[in-house]
Design a protein around this motif. Sequence first.
Motif, short mmCIF file in Angstrom:
data_model
loop_
_atom_site.label_atom_id
_atom_site.label_comp_id
_atom_site.label_asym_id
_atom_site.label_seq_id
_atom_site.Cartn_x
_atom_site.Cartn_y
_atom_site.Cartn_z
N GLY A 78 36.90 38.52 36.45
CA GLY A 78 37.70 39.43 35.65
C GLY A 78 37.52 40.87 36.08
N GLU A 79 38.27 41.75 35.44
CA GLU A 79 38.17 43.19 35.73
C GLU A 79 36.75 43.68 35.44
OE1 GLU A 79 41.34 45.62 36.05
OE2 GLU A 79 41.64 43.80 37.22
N GLU A 80 36.16 43.11 34.39
CA GLU A 80 34.83 43.58 33.97
C GLU A 80 33.72 42.61 34.35
OE1 GLU A 80 36.01 44.20 29.92
OE2 GLU A 80 37.60 45.37 30.85
#
Lengths: 81, 75
Positions: free
Chosen positions: B51-53
């Motif tokens: 994911g992005e994070e």
Amino acid sequence: MSMSSIPVNSLRKALNKQVIIRLKDNVRYKGKLVSFDQNMNVWLRESTEIIEDEEVASYGDIFVRGNNILFVQVNIEDYPA
Amino acid sequence: MSKTQKPMDLLNNAREKTVLIRLRGNRRMRGTLKAYDVHLNLILENAEEIGEEGLIPLGDIILRGDNVIMVSPVI
């Protein structure tokens, strides 16, 4: 080179050459065409992933599921990625 | 090698190895490829969504093949 004959033959002629696979989501994969099958699944070697004209990743080998393909650029020497 | 290796052979060679997968809906995942079929349904062990994070652990999953765009064995 003649582009006549049936589409699979053009693809066959591109084996072991550099091709660019354009996907329906506009992502491109450039690499050497190792093989393809009846579903137009494709195996590329030493490939790069191109998103909006930027090379964002490179891979040793990739498998691309055929249903995602929009077109395959062959004889790409004269065309920019 | 006598016969040309087909695209599905790349997956066969990647069994028990870590693979990176790009999926529809702008998703990326990785995990150990345990098994696959002609639809590209995949069984992944210790799967993680990228994911992005960071990485989101998912454990063992059966991924439906029609979502698969690209699979690359991690060297």
